[in-house]
Design a protein around this motif. Structure first.
Motif, PDB file in Angstrom:
ATOM      1  N   ARG A   1       9.203   0.121  -0.651  1.00 41.34           N
ATOM      2  CA  ARG A   1       8.764  -0.581   0.555  1.00 41.34           C
ATOM      3  C   ARG A   1       7.562  -1.477   0.254  1.00 41.34           C
ATOM      4  N   ALA A   2       6.653  -0.959  -0.591  1.00 44.54           N
ATOM      5  CA  ALA A   2       5.473  -1.754  -0.931  1.00 44.54           C
ATOM      6  C   ALA A   2       5.841  -2.946  -1.804  1.00 44.54           C
TER       7      ALA A   2
ATOM      8  N   HIS B   1      13.379  12.020   6.900  1.00 45.80           N
ATOM      9  CA  HIS B   1      13.327  13.477   6.780  1.00 45.80           C
ATOM     10  C   HIS B   1      14.507  14.039   6.016  1.00 45.80           C
TER      11      HIS B   1
ATOM     12  N   GLN C   1      11.095  10.360  -1.107  1.00 46.06           N
ATOM     13  CA  GLN C   1      10.255   9.673  -0.117  1.00 46.06           C
ATOM     14  C   GLN C   1       9.221   8.813  -0.819  1.00 46.06           C
TER      15      GLN C   1
ATOM     16  N   PRO D   1       0.390   5.118   0.378  1.00 40.97           N
ATOM     17  CA  PRO D   1      -0.561   6.213   0.594  1.00 40.97           C
ATOM     18  C   PRO D   1      -0.071   7.521  -0.028  1.00 40.97           C
TER      19      PRO D   1
ATOM     20  N   PHE E   1       0.855  -1.186   0.000  1.00 41.58           N
ATOM     21  CA  PHE E   1       0.000   0.000   0.000  1.00 41.58           C
ATOM     22  C   PHE E   1       0.895   1.242   0.000  1.00 41.58           C
TER      23      PHE E   1
ATOM     24  N   GLY F   1      10.746  15.149  -1.278  1.00 46.75           N
ATOM     25  CA  GLY F   1       9.409  14.578  -1.421  1.00 46.75           C
ATOM     26  C   GLY F   1       9.360  13.463  -2.452  1.00 46.75           C
TER      27      GLY F   1
ATOM     28  N   GLU G   1       0.968  10.564   0.905  1.00 40.25           N
ATOM     29  CA  GLU G   1       2.226  11.253   1.198  1.00 40.25           C
ATOM     30  C   GLU G   1       3.367  10.273   1.455  1.00 40.25           C
ATOM     31  N   GLY G   2       3.173   9.032   1.046  1.00 37.89           N
ATOM     32  CA  GLY G   2       4.245   8.066   1.231  1.00 37.89           C
ATOM     33  C   GLY G   2       4.237   7.453   2.620  1.00 37.89           C
ATOM     34  N   ALA G   3       4.125   8.314   3.643  1.00 42.94           N
ATOM     35  CA  ALA G   3       4.050   7.859   5.029  1.00 42.94           C
ATOM     36  C   ALA G   3       5.179   6.891   5.366  1.00 42.94           C
ATOM     37  N   LEU G   4       6.406   7.303   5.112  1.00 43.31           N
ATOM     38  CA  LEU G   4       7.541   6.516   5.592  1.00 43.31           C
ATOM     39  C   LEU G   4       7.549   6.601   7.106  1.00 43.31           C
ATOM     40  N   PHE G   5       7.865   5.483   7.762  1.00 43.17           N
ATOM     41  CA  PHE G   5       7.918   5.507   9.225  1.00 43.17           C
ATOM     42  C   PHE G   5       9.050   6.436   9.639  1.00 43.17           C
ATOM     43  N   PRO G   6       8.719   7.529  10.353  1.00 44.19           N
ATOM     44  CA  PRO G   6       9.745   8.554  10.576  1.00 44.19           C
ATOM     45  C   PRO G   6      10.873   8.107  11.497  1.00 44.19           C
ATOM     46  N   HIS G   7      10.640   7.038  12.276  1.00 44.57           N
ATOM     47  CA  HIS G   7      11.676   6.632  13.228  1.00 44.57           C
ATOM     48  C   HIS G   7      12.577   5.544  12.669  1.00 44.57           C
TER      49      HIS G   7
END
Lengths: 357, 500
Positions: free
Chosen positions: A146-147, A132, A139, A85, A83, A136, A87-93
């Motif tokens: 990742r998907a 970060h 990312q 989404p 999946f 953009g 804005e990409g929603a990479l896990f920021p941590h």
């Protein structure tokens, strides 16, 4: 075999119906774009495919396996989907490496596969960055990698390029679709941008009012839209009154050949794309007999220069106005022109709905 | 369960009142003494709120919207008084100016302690304000001062009102400062009547009246919020507004801010320094101080852990699900904000004396009181930090094949952890400074910093009280500064936004 098969899916939120008996089939290894205006329910469809929402009725199969239907729901983590989404929603941590590796668990080829999919999107050199520290576009490419990493049966992308600015969008889009093809992934991309849908999909499914109104290859959808709504949604459309007889449309701009399937004889609307018009100067010269048939006299008025081409507003002798796309804008101001149409046009009969018959 | 914890004390109060003879209750309510208390409490709250609004809005405007130098330092100075517990401030003022006891002293001390409640939200609102609105107003021919009144101020209304609400609730529930300044309000009289007599009816009645007054204020604030929307419409990056040059008023502005900082921070610091130096000539009772530090650490540490454990499920639920039940649960925990600590403490006393005598005046009871008082703080922190990981992260994680529990462990909790830690620290500090409930409920023989300060001050041994005041101030100010710095450093979600 279809990698994805949706049949008769209904979904309402409260009393508002969002999806109405929606059906869609996507072949193995192809990229399908679900194209529709905002609010047509396309994101809801994607969330149902992913398993974040349950359909009220109907069935969803991924790789031949029923994942949603009368007998219940397979949770998202067991659907073998990827999946992406908006804005990409990479896990920021997590670093890029751990983001991409997140879905791989403790598989032996984990680090190999991470680099492999990052290489597909051209970002293997950024594997140790934090989200970060990426632009953009980067990312978004990592989110696609990742998907893809766990080799899902189906990749779902929710307007993945709409948050990027125009210059970047085209580039990221081609990298991503090339990556998905190289990986042999089947993908469903949801978008409201017709250019995006037409340029990177094998199948364009036009969605309106909670259903798919036409699903075909991009060229067919653009050149032979199933109705006028679709026609206007996938590109600029010029509509002129016409009388259909024997495979031709009699119109103000000439007698134009109709594309199959033919509408029934009688009156209706002919759809012409602005780039089908051929505009030449009419400074006292006789009507040019082009290969597209005899030209009609008209007057070119206001023009909008767009760089790669220009849009001309052309008044016909009846007073009707059409828009033509021309590579050469010609001199500004009103001037007499010859107008002809290249290629076949589509005919639609009038009715409550301008349905192509 | 967390909601039950929050509701128990209030429920008990209602139950006691319901069982009593209505005629007796009514007689208590209309007693001249009760009505006088109502007047003095509401009068104090209204005055302190008005003064705080003037100070807070004025400071916010000067610091955020004018070209004064040293804005960052002024900003820190204007927020710092919040960190000084009001009873510590009261101690420092009364020990420096013994004549201040009474209404004027209470107004001065509480206003100077509370105005940051107005300053902080107003300053934040000023920073967020869309300059396009002021610019539009100016372009329509309205001058800068008229624009401030007609466009800027109305948009600040929700922020100012929220701050004013906090100030009035704080003033009504304050016990330490008014007691030290010897001004009779509900809280002080409830405490003395509870302490001096075995008849609990007066305390219950006064508590009920106090709770009613706070409820009226909360409801009134919700009503006045109105229906206008104050959000920015449309998208686009907000720019910073142009700052106003003050011209000749500059000196006056510096003077005003300077005076504010001097009275709100300077007086407490100087007074404390004076009493510390006086006290050094006497003997410093080190073992006693260490015992108080130990007691504070045990109670505050235990309170922080207990509160956070209760807050975690509520906060996560509230952040994830919008529904009637989570909303109600969350709101129930917010009672701790609205119900004065003295009321919560007393209802716990009554409850344990009657139903659980084994718990009366024990550490667990104090921890329980802290949980009721500080749940809002902890739930807010958990909720905000859970919002650091928007649901889309969890969806992506699940689409990648992880089960919900694994998602919680690998995504949600790691993302929320810093916020949860900060929330625990906040509760710890708040519990460290807590006076009222600790005073009423602490086990006999157990000392804390706040209790020592209170005891020494009430016998006017200011020099003996000074070390505790200094320690409390240290405990309050330093971590506040650290927390503030930390929050600025972590960009949070801002990092996620596309940068292209």
């Amino acid at each position: 075999m279809s990698a994805l098969s949706v049949s008769g899916v209904d979904k309402s939120f409260g009393r508002t119906p969002v999806l109405r008996h929606l059906s869609l089939d996507v072949a193995q290894g192809s990229i399908a774009a679900v194209l529709g205006p905002s609010g047509c329910g396309k994101t809801t469809l994607l969330r149902i495919l992913a398993g974040f929402e349950a359909p009220d009725a109907g069935e969803v199969r991924i790789g031949g396996r029923v994942v949603a239907g009368p007998s219940g729901e397979v949770p998202p983590e067991r659907r073998a989907i990827g999946f992406v989404p908006q804005e990409g929603a990479l896990f920021p941590h997590l670093s890029v490496r751990r983001n991409v590796g997140y879905g791989l668990g403790r598989r032996g080829d984990r680090s190999v596969r991470v680099l492999e999919v990052l290489d597909l999107v051209g970002l293997a050199h950024l594997v140790d960055r934090m989200p970060h520290e990426l632009s953009g576009g980067q990312q978004q490419r990592v989110a696609v990698a990742r998907a893809l990493a766990p080799r899902p049966a189906l990749v779902l992308l929710d307007e993945p390029f709409s948050s990027l600015d125009a210059g970047l969008r085209g580039e990221v889009r081609s990298v991503v679709s090339a990556a998905m093809r190289a990986d042999g992934a089947t993908a469903v991309l949801v978008t409201h941008d017709q250019e995006e849908a037409l340029s990177c999909a094998d199948l364009v499914a036009v969605m309106q009012h909670g259903g798919i109104v036409q699903a075909a290859d991009p060229i067919t959808v653009y050149r032979a839209p199933s109705d006028l709504d679709v026609a206007e949604f996938v590109g600029d459309a010029v509509k002129v009154r016409a009388t259909f007889t024997g495979g031709f449309a009699e119109t103000e701009v000439g007698r134009l050949p109709l594309r199959a399937p033919l509408p029934p004889d009688g009156s209706g609307i002919a759809l012409i794309r602005p780039e089908q018009f051929v505009v030449t100067n009419r400074n006292g010269s006789a009507a040019p007999s082009t290969e597209y048939g005899p030209a009609v006299a008209a007057t070119a008025g206001q023009q909008s220069f767009l760089g790669h081409d220009a849009l001309l507003v052309i008044s016909l002798s009846s007073g009707a106005v059409v828009t033509a796309r021309s590579l050469d804008p010609g001199p500004a101001g009103e001037r007499p022109v010859w107008l002809s149409v290249r290629g076949p046009v589509n005919g639609y009969v009038r009715g409550g709905k301008t349905q192509r018959l | 369960m967390a909601a039950a914890v929050a509701l128990l004390p209030l429920g008990y109060l209602v139950a006691v009142a319901a069982r009593a003879d209505p005629a007796v209750l009514l007689a208590q309510v209309v007693r001249p003494r009760s009505l006088m208390l109502l007047g003095s409490s509401v009068g104090l709250a209204a005055t302190v709120t008005a003064v705080s609004v003037v100070l807070g809005v004025g400071a916010a405007w000067l610091i955020e919207r004018t070209t004064l130098r040293g804005r960052r330092i002024w900003g820190v100075l204007a927020a710092l008084p919040l960190a000084i517990p009001s009873y510590v401030a009261a101690f420092s003022w009364i020990s420096a100016f013994p004549d201040l006891a009474g209404f004027s002293g209470a107004v001065i001390v509480l206003s100077l302690s509370c105005f940051p409640y107005v300053y902080l939200p107003t300053a934040a609102a000023l920073r967020r304000l869309d300059p396009a609105m002021e610019e539009t107003s100016r372009s329509l021919g309205i001058g800068p001062y008229a624009t401030f009144w007609r466009v800027t101020l109305p948009q600040l209304r929700p922020a100012v009102a929220a701050g004013a609400l906090l100030v009035s609730l704080y003033t009504l529930s304050d016990f330490g400062a008014v007691s030290i300044l010897r001004y009779d309000t509900f809280t002080r009289v409830i405490f003395t009547s509870f302490n001096s007599s075995f008849d609990r009816t007066p305390a219950v009645v006064l508590s009920g009246m106090l709770v009613l007054v706070t409820a009226v204020i909360v409801l009134a604030e919700a009503r006045t919020r109105g229906r206008a929307r104050y959000a920015r419409l449309g998208s686009g990056a907000a720019r910073l507004s142009a700052r106003i040059s003050l011209g000749r008023m500059r000196t006056a502005a510096y003077g005003g801010l300077g005076l504010l900082a001097a009275t709100a921070l300077g007086v407490p610091l100087l007074s404390m320094a004076y009493w510390l130096s006086v006290g050094r000539s006497g003997e410093l009772d080190l073992p006693r101080i260490m015992a108080a530090v130990g007691g504070s650490l045990v109670l505050a540490g235990g309170g922080a852990v207990v509160t956070m454990l209760l807050a975690l499920p509520v906060g996560l639920l509230a952040a994830r699900y919008t529904g009637r039940l989570p909303g109600l649960l969350e709101r129930a925990t917010y009672l701790g904000h609205a119900v004065p600590a003295i009321v919560i403490a007393l209802s716990l006393v009554f409850f344990t004396v009657r139903y659980a005598f084994g718990l009366y005046l024990t550490v667990p009871l104090v921890l329980f009181a802290y949980a009721v008082l500080f749940l809002p703080l902890a739930v807010g922190a958990v909720r905000a930090s859970a919002a650091q990981s928007p649901p889309v992260f969890e969806e992506v994680a699940r689409s990648l094949g992880r089960r919900p529990r694994q998602v919680l462990r690998t995504i949600t909790l790691p993302l929320a952890a810093p916020g949860i830690a900060a929330g625990t620290a906040l509760v710890f500090l708040a519990a460290m400074k807590e006076l009222t409930a600790t005073l009423v409920l602490h086990p006999t023989g157990m000392d804390t910093l706040a209790i020592r300060l209170w005891t020494e001050t009430s016998t006017r041994s200011y020099a003996a009280a000074a070390p505790y005041a200094a320690l409390l101030m240290l405990v309050s100010v330093v971590p506040t500064y650290l927390l503030g710095r930390d929050r600025r450093r972590t960009g949070g979600l801002a990092d996620l936004e596309p940068q292209a």
